[in-house]
Design a protein around this motif. Sequence first.
Motif, PDB file in Angstrom:
ATOM      1  N   GLU A   8       0.852  -1.197   0.000  1.00 35.55           N
ATOM      2  CA  GLU A   8       0.000   0.000   0.000  1.00 35.55           C
ATOM      3  C   GLU A   8       0.883   1.240   0.000  1.00 35.55           C
ATOM      4  OE1 GLU A   8      -2.271   2.423  -0.459  1.00 35.55           O
ATOM      5  OE2 GLU A   8      -3.750   0.987   0.319  1.00 35.55           O
ATOM      6  N   ASP A   9       0.702   2.098  -0.996  1.00 35.62           N
ATOM      7  CA  ASP A   9       1.561   3.281  -1.093  1.00 35.62           C
ATOM      8  C   ASP A   9       1.021   4.468  -0.296  1.00 35.62           C
ATOM      9  OD1 ASP A   9      -0.466   3.126  -3.205  1.00 35.62           O
ATOM     10  OD2 ASP A   9       0.254   5.126  -3.746  1.00 35.62           O
ATOM     11  N   ASP A  50      -2.924  -3.353  -2.622  1.00 37.35           N
ATOM     12  CA  ASP A  50      -3.594  -2.220  -3.249  1.00 37.35           C
ATOM     13  C   ASP A  50      -3.259  -2.264  -4.743  1.00 37.35           C
ATOM     14  OD1 ASP A  50      -4.782   0.246  -3.813  1.00 37.35           O
ATOM     15  OD2 ASP A  50      -2.908   1.318  -3.423  1.00 37.35           O
ATOM     16  N   GLY A  52      -3.698   0.156  -6.950  1.00 35.67           N
ATOM     17  CA  GLY A  52      -3.213   1.440  -7.461  1.00 35.67           C
ATOM     18  C   GLY A  52      -1.843   1.754  -6.888  1.00 35.67           C
ATOM     19  N   LYS A 100     -12.217   0.109  -1.361  1.00 37.28           N
ATOM     20  CA  LYS A 100     -11.890   1.219  -0.466  1.00 37.28           C
ATOM     21  C   LYS A 100     -13.042   2.221  -0.432  1.00 37.28           C
ATOM     22  CE  LYS A 100      -6.868   1.238  -0.956  1.00 37.28           C
ATOM     23  NZ  LYS A 100      -5.713   2.078  -1.358  1.00 37.28           N
TER      24      LYS A 100
HETATM   25 CA    CA Z   1      -2.662   3.421  -3.985  1.00 32.53          CA
END
Ligand code: CA
Length: 243
Positions: A8-9, A50, A52, A100
Amino acid sequence: VSSVLLVEDDETIGRALRSALTSQRYVVIWVRTGSAALNHEQEVDLVLLDLGLPDLDGVEVCRQLRVVHRGAVIVILTARDGEIDVILGLEAGADDYLVKPVRLSELLARLRAHLRRASTPLPQAPVRTVGALRIDLDARRAWVHERELDLRAKEFDLLARLAADPGQLVTRETLMAEVWDENWYGSTKTLDVHIAALRRKLADIPADADPSLPSPTVDTSAPVVVTLRGRGYRLQASSSTRG
Ligand code: CA
Protein backbone atom coordinates in the motif's frame (compact mmCIF):
# COMPACT_ATOMS: atom_id res chain seq x y z
CA VAL A 1 1.00 -16.41 13.99
CA SER A 2 0.07 -15.39 10.46
CA SER A 3 2.20 -13.14 8.30
CA VAL A 4 0.77 -10.49 6.02
CA LEU A 5 2.52 -8.77 3.15
CA LEU A 6 0.81 -5.38 2.98
CA VAL A 7 1.34 -3.54 -0.31
CA GLU A 8 0.00 0.00 0.00
CA ASP A 9 1.56 3.28 -1.09
CA ASP A 10 -0.85 5.55 0.78
CA GLU A 11 0.76 6.41 4.14
CA THR A 12 -2.51 7.03 6.00
CA ILE A 13 -4.24 3.89 4.81
CA GLY A 14 -1.09 1.81 5.20
CA ARG A 15 -0.59 2.96 8.77
CA ALA A 16 -4.21 2.25 9.68
CA LEU A 17 -4.12 -1.21 8.12
CA ARG A 18 -0.81 -2.05 9.74
CA SER A 19 -1.93 -1.07 13.21
CA ALA A 20 -5.24 -2.93 12.84
CA LEU A 21 -3.43 -6.07 11.68
CA THR A 22 -0.71 -5.80 14.30
CA SER A 23 -3.32 -5.45 17.03
CA GLN A 24 -4.72 -8.79 15.88
CA ARG A 25 -1.27 -10.37 16.23
CA TYR A 26 -0.48 -10.59 12.56
CA VAL A 27 3.14 -10.09 11.60
CA VAL A 28 2.98 -7.29 9.04
CA ILE A 29 5.53 -6.58 6.34
CA TRP A 30 4.53 -3.25 4.83
CA VAL A 31 5.93 -2.23 1.44
CA ARG A 32 4.92 0.79 -0.61
CA THR A 33 5.70 -0.22 -4.16
CA GLY A 34 5.03 -3.11 -6.50
CA SER A 35 8.71 -3.80 -7.00
CA ALA A 36 9.31 -3.98 -3.24
CA ALA A 37 6.44 -6.47 -3.01
CA LEU A 38 7.92 -8.62 -5.76
CA ASN A 39 11.33 -8.49 -4.07
CA HIS A 40 9.89 -9.94 -0.89
CA GLU A 41 10.55 -13.61 -1.38
CA GLN A 42 10.01 -14.86 2.14
CA GLU A 43 6.84 -16.90 2.44
CA VAL A 44 3.71 -15.19 3.80
CA ASP A 45 0.23 -16.47 4.66
CA LEU A 46 -1.59 -13.53 3.25
CA VAL A 47 -1.07 -10.70 0.78
CA LEU A 48 -3.10 -7.50 1.01
CA LEU A 49 -2.50 -5.71 -2.26
CA ASP A 50 -3.59 -2.22 -3.25
CA LEU A 51 -3.99 -2.27 -7.05
CA GLY A 52 -3.21 1.44 -7.46
CA LEU A 53 0.56 1.43 -7.06
CA PRO A 54 3.02 4.18 -7.99
CA ASP A 55 5.49 2.06 -9.96
CA LEU A 56 3.89 -1.04 -11.46
CA ASP A 57 0.47 -2.16 -12.67
CA GLY A 58 -1.27 -3.68 -9.66
CA VAL A 59 -2.87 -6.49 -11.66
CA GLU A 60 0.53 -7.52 -13.02
CA VAL A 61 1.97 -7.42 -9.50
CA CYS A 62 -0.90 -9.67 -8.42
CA ARG A 63 -0.13 -12.13 -11.21
CA GLN A 64 3.52 -12.36 -10.20
CA LEU A 65 2.80 -12.57 -6.47
CA ARG A 66 0.48 -15.49 -7.20
CA VAL A 67 3.46 -17.38 -8.61
CA VAL A 68 5.87 -16.46 -5.83
CA HIS A 69 3.40 -16.97 -2.97
CA ARG A 70 1.58 -19.97 -4.30
CA GLY A 71 -0.08 -20.98 -1.05
CA ALA A 72 -0.91 -17.52 0.21
CA VAL A 73 -4.35 -15.94 0.27
CA ILE A 74 -4.29 -12.79 -1.87
CA VAL A 75 -6.84 -10.05 -1.20
CA ILE A 76 -6.81 -7.00 -3.48
CA LEU A 77 -7.89 -3.50 -2.51
CA THR A 78 -9.51 -1.36 -5.19
CA ALA A 79 -11.11 2.02 -5.58
CA ARG A 80 -14.89 2.31 -5.50
CA ASP A 81 -15.11 2.53 -9.29
CA GLY A 82 -12.61 -0.26 -9.85
CA GLU A 83 -14.95 -2.99 -11.06
CA ILE A 84 -12.78 -3.86 -14.04
CA ASP A 85 -9.73 -4.00 -11.77
CA VAL A 86 -11.56 -6.42 -9.50
CA ILE A 87 -12.26 -8.82 -12.34
CA LEU A 88 -8.75 -8.54 -13.77
CA GLY A 89 -7.28 -8.97 -10.30
CA LEU A 90 -9.33 -12.09 -9.58
CA GLU A 91 -8.34 -13.51 -12.94
CA ALA A 92 -4.72 -12.72 -12.13
CA GLY A 93 -4.92 -14.94 -9.07
CA ALA A 94 -6.46 -12.95 -6.22
CA ASP A 95 -8.76 -14.91 -3.92
CA ASP A 96 -10.91 -12.02 -2.85
CA TYR A 97 -11.22 -8.24 -2.96
CA LEU A 98 -12.24 -5.31 -0.82
CA VAL A 99 -13.38 -1.92 -2.03
CA LYS A 100 -11.89 1.22 -0.47
CA PRO A 101 -12.58 2.77 1.92
CA VAL A 102 -12.09 -0.51 3.74
CA ARG A 103 -13.95 -1.07 6.99
CA LEU A 104 -11.36 -2.54 9.34
CA SER A 105 -13.83 -4.85 11.06
CA GLU A 106 -14.87 -6.27 7.70
CA LEU A 107 -11.27 -6.66 6.58
CA LEU A 108 -10.28 -8.51 9.75
CA ALA A 109 -13.34 -10.78 9.60
CA ARG A 110 -12.60 -11.66 6.03
CA LEU A 111 -8.93 -12.37 6.61
CA ARG A 112 -9.77 -14.59 9.56
CA ALA A 113 -12.24 -16.53 7.44
CA HIS A 114 -9.71 -17.00 4.65
CA LEU A 115 -6.98 -18.19 6.97
CA ARG A 116 -9.30 -20.54 8.82
CA ARG A 117 -10.35 -22.06 5.54
CA ALA A 118 -6.79 -22.35 4.26
CA SER A 119 -5.70 -24.25 7.35
CA THR A 120 -8.76 -26.44 7.98
CA PRO A 121 -9.18 -29.56 5.90
CA LEU A 122 -12.72 -30.24 4.73
CA PRO A 123 -14.36 -32.64 7.20
CA GLN A 124 -15.42 -35.30 4.71
CA ALA A 125 -14.06 -38.44 3.11
CA PRO A 126 -10.49 -37.85 1.95
CA VAL A 127 -11.12 -38.84 -1.66
CA ARG A 128 -14.07 -37.77 -3.79
CA THR A 129 -14.75 -38.88 -7.36
CA VAL A 130 -17.13 -37.68 -10.06
CA GLY A 131 -16.74 -39.55 -13.31
CA ALA A 132 -13.08 -39.29 -14.29
CA LEU A 133 -12.45 -36.61 -11.67
CA ARG A 134 -10.69 -37.62 -8.47
CA ILE A 135 -10.17 -35.19 -5.59
CA ASP A 136 -7.84 -35.83 -2.68
CA LEU A 137 -9.19 -33.58 0.06
CA ASP A 138 -6.24 -34.05 2.41
CA ALA A 139 -3.57 -33.37 -0.17
CA ARG A 140 -5.78 -30.70 -1.78
CA ARG A 141 -5.06 -32.08 -5.25
CA ALA A 142 -7.37 -33.09 -8.07
CA TRP A 143 -6.94 -35.22 -11.17
CA VAL A 144 -8.95 -35.99 -14.25
CA HIS A 145 -7.95 -39.44 -15.26
CA GLU A 146 -4.37 -39.14 -13.95
CA ARG A 147 -3.90 -35.61 -15.26
CA GLU A 148 -3.53 -33.25 -12.35
CA LEU A 149 -5.47 -30.00 -12.39
CA ASP A 150 -3.46 -26.91 -11.49
CA LEU A 151 -5.94 -25.31 -9.11
CA ARG A 152 -5.70 -22.28 -6.89
CA ALA A 153 -6.90 -22.61 -3.29
CA LYS A 154 -10.40 -21.25 -3.88
CA GLU A 155 -10.83 -23.14 -7.14
CA PHE A 156 -10.02 -26.33 -5.28
CA ASP A 157 -12.51 -25.52 -2.50
CA LEU A 158 -15.16 -24.73 -5.08
CA LEU A 159 -14.59 -27.95 -7.00
CA ALA A 160 -14.55 -30.00 -3.81
CA ARG A 161 -17.84 -28.45 -2.69
CA LEU A 162 -19.52 -29.04 -6.04
CA ALA A 163 -18.20 -32.61 -6.06
CA ALA A 164 -19.75 -33.23 -2.64
CA ASP A 165 -23.17 -33.21 -4.34
CA PRO A 166 -22.47 -34.47 -7.85
CA GLY A 167 -25.28 -33.99 -10.33
CA GLN A 168 -27.17 -31.76 -7.93
CA LEU A 169 -27.81 -28.06 -7.68
CA VAL A 170 -25.48 -26.24 -5.32
CA THR A 171 -26.82 -22.74 -4.85
CA ARG A 172 -24.75 -19.58 -5.18
CA GLU A 173 -25.60 -18.77 -1.56
CA THR A 174 -24.27 -22.13 -0.40
CA LEU A 175 -21.05 -21.69 -2.35
CA MET A 176 -20.52 -18.17 -1.04
CA ALA A 177 -21.24 -19.24 2.52
CA GLU A 178 -19.20 -22.43 2.51
CA VAL A 179 -16.29 -21.55 0.26
CA TRP A 180 -15.92 -17.86 1.08
CA ASP A 181 -17.73 -17.60 4.43
CA GLU A 182 -19.64 -14.73 2.93
CA ASN A 183 -23.14 -13.98 1.82
CA TRP A 184 -23.01 -10.37 0.80
CA TYR A 185 -24.04 -9.07 -2.52
CA GLY A 186 -20.79 -7.71 -3.94
CA SER A 187 -18.76 -10.87 -3.55
CA THR A 188 -20.68 -12.95 -6.06
CA LYS A 189 -18.41 -11.59 -8.80
CA THR A 190 -15.68 -13.54 -7.10
CA LEU A 191 -17.76 -16.68 -7.53
CA ASP A 192 -18.38 -16.03 -11.24
CA VAL A 193 -14.70 -15.50 -11.94
CA HIS A 194 -13.66 -18.63 -10.06
CA ILE A 195 -16.32 -20.74 -11.79
CA ALA A 196 -15.07 -19.48 -15.15
CA ALA A 197 -11.49 -20.37 -14.27
CA LEU A 198 -12.52 -23.80 -13.05
CA ARG A 199 -14.41 -24.46 -16.28
CA ARG A 200 -11.42 -23.43 -18.34
CA LYS A 201 -9.16 -25.79 -16.44
CA LEU A 202 -11.57 -28.71 -16.68
CA ALA A 203 -12.04 -28.06 -20.39
CA ASP A 204 -8.28 -28.04 -20.93
CA ILE A 205 -8.12 -31.73 -20.11
CA PRO A 206 -8.26 -33.67 -23.36
CA ALA A 207 -11.16 -36.11 -23.55
CA ASP A 208 -8.92 -38.92 -24.71
CA ALA A 209 -6.40 -38.48 -21.91
CA ASP A 210 -5.47 -42.15 -22.10
CA PRO A 211 -5.85 -43.57 -25.60
CA SER A 212 -4.99 -47.07 -24.38
CA LEU A 213 -8.35 -47.33 -22.64
CA PRO A 214 -11.17 -49.05 -24.46
CA SER A 215 -13.41 -46.04 -24.95
CA PRO A 216 -16.29 -45.44 -24.88
CA THR A 217 -16.77 -47.95 -22.06
CA VAL A 218 -14.59 -45.85 -19.78
CA ASP A 219 -15.29 -42.15 -19.48
CA THR A 220 -11.93 -40.39 -19.40
CA SER A 221 -13.18 -36.86 -19.90
CA ALA A 222 -13.54 -34.16 -17.28
CA PRO A 223 -16.87 -33.43 -15.61
CA VAL A 224 -18.56 -30.17 -16.49
CA VAL A 225 -19.88 -27.31 -14.38
CA VAL A 226 -23.45 -26.64 -15.50
CA THR A 227 -25.00 -23.24 -14.77
CA LEU A 228 -28.54 -23.17 -13.45
CA ARG A 229 -29.30 -19.59 -14.24
CA GLY A 230 -29.83 -17.37 -11.24
CA ARG A 231 -29.73 -20.34 -8.88
CA GLY A 232 -26.37 -21.99 -8.84
CA TYR A 233 -24.26 -24.71 -10.36
CA ARG A 234 -24.14 -28.45 -10.84
CA LEU A 235 -21.10 -30.62 -11.39
CA GLN A 236 -21.79 -33.61 -13.54
CA ALA A 237 -19.79 -36.36 -15.16
CA SER A 238 -19.40 -35.47 -18.80
CA SER A 239 -20.87 -38.74 -20.06
CA SER A 240 -24.26 -37.84 -18.68
CA THR A 241 -24.36 -34.68 -20.79
CA ARG A 242 -23.80 -36.57 -24.00
CA GLY A 243 -26.97 -38.57 -23.74
CA1 CA B 1 -2.66 3.42 -3.98
